[in-house]
Design a protein around this motif. Structure first.
Motif, PDB file in Angstrom:
ATOM      1  N   PHE A 417       1.012  -1.409   0.299  1.00 11.85           N
ATOM      2  CA  PHE A 417       0.100  -0.303   0.254  1.00 11.85           C
ATOM      3  C   PHE A 417       0.796   1.436   0.157  1.00 11.85           C
ATOM      4  O   PHE A 417       1.989   0.883   0.685  1.00 11.85           O
ATOM      5  CB  PHE A 417      -1.393  -0.245   0.828  1.00 11.85           C
ATOM      6  N   TYR A 418       0.376   2.290  -0.950  1.00 13.92           N
ATOM      7  CA  TYR A 418       1.253   3.363  -0.583  1.00 13.92           C
ATOM      8  C   TYR A 418       0.513   4.630  -0.026  1.00 13.92           C
ATOM      9  O   TYR A 418      -0.532   4.676  -0.174  1.00 13.92           O
ATOM     10  CB  TYR A 418       0.981   3.861  -2.208  1.00 13.92           C
ATOM     11  N   CYS A 424      -3.053  10.900   3.194  1.00 14.68           N
ATOM     12  CA  CYS A 424      -3.037   9.889   3.588  1.00 14.68           C
ATOM     13  C   CYS A 424      -4.169  10.252   4.825  1.00 14.68           C
ATOM     14  O   CYS A 424      -5.000   9.076   5.088  1.00 14.68           O
ATOM     15  CB  CYS A 424      -1.853   9.266   4.312  1.00 14.68           C
ATOM     16  N   ILE A 427      -7.729  10.203   2.289  1.00 14.38           N
ATOM     17  CA  ILE A 427      -8.478   8.947   1.778  1.00 14.38           C
ATOM     18  C   ILE A 427      -7.392   7.903   1.824  1.00 14.38           C
ATOM     19  O   ILE A 427      -8.415   6.916   2.018  1.00 14.38           O
ATOM     20  CB  ILE A 427      -7.981   9.420   0.228  1.00 14.38           C
ATOM     21  N   GLU A 430      -3.601   3.572  -0.646  1.00 12.85           N
ATOM     22  CA  GLU A 430      -3.859   3.172  -1.975  1.00 12.85           C
ATOM     23  C   GLU A 430      -3.309   1.962  -1.568  1.00 12.85           C
ATOM     24  O   GLU A 430      -1.461   1.870  -2.006  1.00 12.85           O
ATOM     25  CB  GLU A 430      -3.621   4.299  -2.946  1.00 12.85           C
ATOM     26  N   GLU A 431      -3.958   0.164  -2.300  1.00 13.99           N
ATOM     27  CA  GLU A 431      -3.000  -0.321  -2.628  1.00 13.99           C
ATOM     28  C   GLU A 431      -2.558  -0.438  -3.784  1.00 13.99           C
ATOM     29  O   GLU A 431      -2.986   0.139  -4.782  1.00 13.99           O
ATOM     30  CB  GLU A 431      -4.302  -1.726  -2.615  1.00 13.99           C
ATOM     31  N   TYR A 442       2.865   6.649  -9.276  1.00 14.14           N
ATOM     32  CA  TYR A 442       2.208   7.287  -8.057  1.00 14.14           C
ATOM     33  C   TYR A 442       2.385   8.920  -7.527  1.00 14.14           C
ATOM     34  O   TYR A 442       1.758   8.588  -6.760  1.00 14.14           O
ATOM     35  CB  TYR A 442       2.152   6.336  -6.830  1.00 14.14           C
TER      36      TYR A 442
END
Length: 456
Positions: A417-418, A424, A427, A430-431, A442
């Motif tokens: 995950f980022y 962060c 939201i 993010e996978e 990204y």
């Protein structure tokens, strides 16, 4: 070796008319076989032809021929060439390339009792690599008064001799529009100008692979300042006159090919810009673009920009698309910016002209949008936390393989995950699902986090 007549018979399987006289006739049969009709375009390359053959038979078969290609044969006697031209009164195109025609044409005239017949239908003649002498060529020109296209490539000409033997006057052929002179070792533009004087209405000239070092007349001395162009007039007679400028002899020239010549200064490019009718130019593979590191500080596109900006009337450059008004303005602005930071003595005259048109321009801001190739991020896996330097050009799949040792999780069972440090909290993570997606997509920056987890 076969004659032209024998080669025609062999290729086109011509039958004698007498064959039909011996046949029983029950219905009307034409006396001449359809296979006996020679086409208007007669191609007999590399057939070892060394002579014309029986003139009367050849005339019967070839009186309608309009285009003749006899390249790479064994013709060496001008008497045979004149015989071929004589029996083909409608001939418009003749290719005699790679036949050795170095013999004296005057001897041939004496042998065949020539009357000086002309061939007004002949519009195009190809004499590439024939070793034809200038004396013979001058005589041929008198025989083809309406010729429009001449090919004289690869004849080892280092000088041009087109002065009439009888009155020492320069030959002039207003009908000639196109001249191909590729691969001849002529090295000075003053010699090339003799071609322009001989063919005053010349519209197309190909000088590719000629070792021309400059378009200046006379050529500059090694220690002269190339920026100072001068064209002195020397002599008083027409035969030895040096022109005021390099383009005086080419007032109608529209197309010029200088590919792979030895042109090496931008001053020569400026000279090309002064040709009054020049619209189509090819100039590639020259030392001006290939020698010395200073000249390689711009890309191929920038080189084209500099050429367009200097050549004010050129419509097509190096076979590319037609130059539009926007293309020209962009090129002119590029030239201003290219020279604005250089010393004044290195700027061409064209620079000042363009400043008068566009004004002094601000330099372009160089914005580099290329992503950083290495980024420092925090890698988190359970209780483990380490700082890693990531190559952002690697894929998600490659990243997983490199994290196996750190996380103890096989790549095929790993989830990553980022976490963007700025958003962060809004939201969440993010996978990174797509194995072939590269990390820079990204928008990873220093201080971001990568979370490693195992699939359930």
């Amino acid at each position: 070796m076969p004659s032209l007549l024998e080669a025609i018979v062999e290729k086109y399987e011509c039958f004698d008319d007498d064959t039909f006289d011996q046949m029983p006739i029950a219905i009307y049969v034409p006396r001449k076989s359809p296979r006996n009709m020679i086409p208007n375009l007669l191609v007999l390359n590399d057939c070892d032809i060394d002579s014309a053959g029986q003139e009367s038979d050849l005339r019967d078969k070839c009186h309608g021929v309009e285009e003749l290609d006899l390249a790479q044969n064994c013709l060496s006697r001008w008497s045979e060439v004149f015989k071929i031209l004589h029996i083909m009164p409608r001939l418009k195109f003749a290719n005699l390339s790679f036949n050795n025609l170095s013999s004296d044409i005057n001897s041939a005239i004496e042998v065949c009792d020539d009357t000086g017949e002309t061939y007004p239908c002949l519009k195009s003649i190809v004499l590439n690599s024939t070793n034809i002498t200038w004396r013979s060529f001058r005589h041929i020109l008198k025989r083809i008064p309406m010729v429009e296209e001449i090919h004289l490539s690869m004849n080892n000409y280092d000088v041009i001799d087109l002065e009439d033997d009888e009155n020492c006057q320069h030959i002039q052929m207003p009908s000639v529009k196109r001249l191909h002179f590729t691969g001849n070792p002529v090295s000075t533009w003053s010699e090339v100008c003799k071609l322009g004087r001989a063919f005053p209405n010349l519209e197309s000239l190909v000088l590719a692979e000629c070792p021309l070092q400059s378009l200046m007349t006379p050529p500059p001395s090694p220690d002269s300042h190339l920026g100072m162009l001068s064209y002195p007039r020397q002599g008083s007679g027409f035969c030895d006159m040096t022109l005021d400028s390099p383009h005086d002899a080419f007032t109608h020239l529209k197309f010029l090919n200088l590919n792979r010549t030895l042109i090496r200064t931008w001053d020569d490019v400026d000279i090309l810009g002064r040709f009054p009718a020049l619209r189509y130019l090819r100039i590639q593979g020259c030392p001006i673009f290939e020698e010395n590191s200073e000249r390689q500080e711009y890309t191929e596109h920038e080189r084209r920009q500099l050429l367009i900006a200097r050549l004010t009337c050129i419509q097509t450059l190096n076979g590319g698309a037609e130059i539009t008004a926007d293309d020209r303005e962009d090129a002119e602005r590029f030239l201003i910016r290219y020279y604005m930071d250089k010393p004044e003595n290195e700027r061409p005259e064209r620079y000042n002209e363009l400043v008068q048109i566009h004004g002094k321009l601000d330099p372009l801001v160089n914005i580099d949008l290329t992503p950083e190739s290495k980024v420092q991020v925090k890698i988190i896996c359970g209780d483990k936390c380490e700082q890693h330097i990531l190559d952002v050009y690697q894929t998600v799949s490659e990243l997983k393989q490199k994290l196996e040792k750190f996380s103890g999780i096989p790549a095929h069972r790993m989830r990553v995950f980022y976490m963007d440090q700025l958003v962060c909290s809004v939201i969440g993570p993010e996978e990174m699902k797509f194995p072939n997606k590269r990390l820079y997509s990204y928008n990873i920056v220093k201080g971001d986090q990568i979370i490693v987890d195992s699939k359930k």
